[in-house]
Enzyme design. Structure first.
Site, mmCIF file in Angstrom:
data_model
loop_
_atom_site.group_PDB
_atom_site.id
_atom_site.type_symbol
_atom_site.label_atom_id
_atom_site.label_comp_id
_atom_site.label_asym_id
_atom_site.label_seq_id
_atom_site.Cartn_x
_atom_site.Cartn_y
_atom_site.Cartn_z
ATOM 1 N NE ARG A 138 9.272 19.994 -13.220
ATOM 2 C CZ ARG A 138 8.861 20.548 -14.348
ATOM 3 N NH1 ARG A 138 9.296 20.084 -15.495
ATOM 4 N NH2 ARG A 138 8.016 21.551 -14.340
ATOM 5 C CD GLU A 184 -11.757 6.030 5.632
ATOM 6 O OE1 GLU A 184 -11.176 5.006 6.006
ATOM 7 O OE2 GLU A 184 -11.254 6.872 4.861
ATOM 8 C CE LYS A 232 -1.995 4.636 7.162
ATOM 9 N NZ LYS A 232 -3.020 5.288 7.935
ATOM 10 N NE ARG A 290 -2.480 1.108 3.615
ATOM 11 C CZ ARG A 290 -3.175 0.869 4.721
ATOM 12 N NH1 ARG A 290 -4.435 0.497 4.641
ATOM 13 N NH2 ARG A 290 -2.637 1.002 5.908
HETATM 14 N N1 PXG Z 1 -9.122 4.634 7.482
HETATM 15 C C1 PXG Z 1 -8.213 5.606 7.679
HETATM 16 C C2 PXG Z 1 -8.514 6.975 7.212
HETATM 17 C C3 PXG Z 1 -6.988 5.298 8.302
HETATM 18 O O1 PXG Z 1 -6.084 6.263 8.468
HETATM 19 C C4 PXG Z 1 -7.734 3.002 8.514
HETATM 20 C C5 PXG Z 1 -8.906 3.367 7.872
HETATM 21 C C6 PXG Z 1 -7.520 1.558 8.855
HETATM 22 O O2 PXG Z 1 -6.584 0.970 7.967
HETATM 23 P P1 PXG Z 1 -5.652 -0.235 8.406
HETATM 24 O O3 PXG Z 1 -4.858 -0.541 7.226
HETATM 25 O O4 PXG Z 1 -4.809 0.254 9.556
HETATM 26 O O5 PXG Z 1 -6.554 -1.336 8.818
HETATM 27 C C7 PXG Z 1 -6.748 3.987 8.757
HETATM 28 C C8 PXG Z 1 -5.481 3.599 9.456
HETATM 29 C C9 PXG Z 1 -1.583 6.617 13.099
HETATM 30 C C10 PXG Z 1 -2.941 6.206 12.669
HETATM 31 O O6 PXG Z 1 -1.459 7.519 13.922
HETATM 32 C C11 PXG Z 1 -3.134 5.590 11.432
HETATM 33 C C12 PXG Z 1 -4.412 5.231 11.024
HETATM 34 C C13 PXG Z 1 -5.460 5.467 11.842
HETATM 35 C C14 PXG Z 1 -5.262 6.083 13.092
HETATM 36 C C15 PXG Z 1 -3.985 6.458 13.503
HETATM 37 O O7 PXG Z 1 -0.608 6.031 12.626
HETATM 38 N N2 PXG Z 1 -4.579 4.633 9.793
#
Ligand code: PXG
Length: 293
Positions: free
Chosen positions: A106, A186, A153, A53
């Site tokens: 760039r 979400e 992300k 990802r």
């Molecule tokens: N949606 C969003 C917007 C996210 O940022 C998820 C869903 C769940 O994805 P995963 O792959 O983790 O099952 C995320 C996950 C951090 C942090 O501080 C990161 C997330 C969420 C909360 C905190 O690193 N990402």
């Protein structure tokens, strides 16, 4: 973080010495991508899916990660090893690097900056795993995929942070985000599932959401257990009237939702399907994964 070591561009340094330039475009423009990965019992969970990802996201923003996935994989394992962690939360950040001011990438004179931090995370108080989250629907809509696709992300998390501010102001635990059409996308940092009509439902990627790794694991577990599941556009009505609802994420794992906008979901307690998936998820996290070594 007292004795910890952070990886910055090829070196392991104490956090106080882990520095990135103020001219880094990650800082100036949020120009970069990141991952949040968990390790359980000395094994990194779904490491290769997280790497995939990250590289896909980098590709989507025309960002060259200065090391190949196999090397970054080793760096992640080495960072966890050097911090002597058995259970951990790993943050990988790739920003475009240092350059002159101006939007054009760039302008960037250096290769991308790569940082790996191995630490811990707890998103919600422990009691919510027994009693469920109090969730509100946020006024802030999720970024539309035609502008900035939530599948990337990226280091631009202001959309989620604005929603998270609403959650804190409301005294709730988490916030549900709708897309620009008003369909459920979400939560601010988690994906959403409901159990209704004997089916497990979650919005499809085109609703405008990050395709969570944990979401994928839950879909695999549903198939394994024999739960019928579908990706489907959801309205708030389908959540308010669900038998069960839960959120998924690397940091959150699987967490039950007790209330949405003050309405009780199901009987207001984690339901049997949610509990079953939580138990199976726990088993999977401690059995599979890439050994830190
Ligand atoms: N949606 C969003 C917007 C996210 O940022 C998820 C869903 C769940 O994805 P995963 O792959 O983790 O099952 C995320 C996950 C951090 C942090 O501080 C990161 C997330 C969420 C909360 C905190 O690193 N990402």
């Amino acid at each position: 973080m007292v004795d910890s070591l952070v990886y910055v561009n090829g070196e392991f340094v104490p956090p106080s010495e882990a520095k990135v330039s103020v001219l880094d475009r990650g800082y100036l423009y949020g120009d970069g991508v990141f991952e949040g990965i968990r390790g359980y019992s000395g094994q990194i969970f779904r490491l290769d899916q997280h790497l995939e990802r990250l590289y896909r996201g980098a590709d989507a923003i025309s960002l060259d990660v200065p090391l190949p996935p196999e090397e970054l994989r080793d760096v992640i394992l080495e960072t966890v090893r050097r911090n002597d962690l058995t259970d951990c939360y790993v943050r990988v950040i790739v920003s475009r690097g240092e350059g002159d001011l101006g939007l054009d990438p760039r302008m960037c004179r250096s290769p991308a900056t790569v940082v790996v931090i191995a630490s811990s995370i707890s998103l919600y108080p422990p009691e919510v795993y027994q009693h469920g989250l109090n969730v509100i629907t946020c006024i802030t809509r999720r970024n539309t995929p035609t502008a900035l696709d939530p599948q990337i992300k990226s280091l631009n998390y202001l959309n989620n942070i604005l929603a998270r501010i609403e959650v804190s102001r409301a005294g709730a635990h988490e916030g549900l985000m709708l897309n620009h059409l008003g369909y459920v996308a979400e939560a601010t940092g988690d994906n959403v599932f409901v159990w209704r009509g004997q089916h497990l439902l979650t919005p499809p990627t085109h609703a405008g959401l990050l395709e969570g790794i944990t979401r994928q694991v839950v879909l695999e577990l549903a198939a394994e257990i024999g739960l019928p599941f579908r990706e489907e556009m959801l309205t708030l009505y389908q959540i308010y009237s669900a038998d069960e609802c839960f959120l998924t994420g690397t940091a959150a794992e699987i967490v039950p939702v007790a209330r949405l906008d003050g309405r009780i979901i199901g009987d207001g307690q984690p339901g049997p399907i949610t509990k079953r998936l939580m138990a199976r998820f726990k088993e999977v996290t401690i059995t599979e994964g890439v050994p830190v070594g």
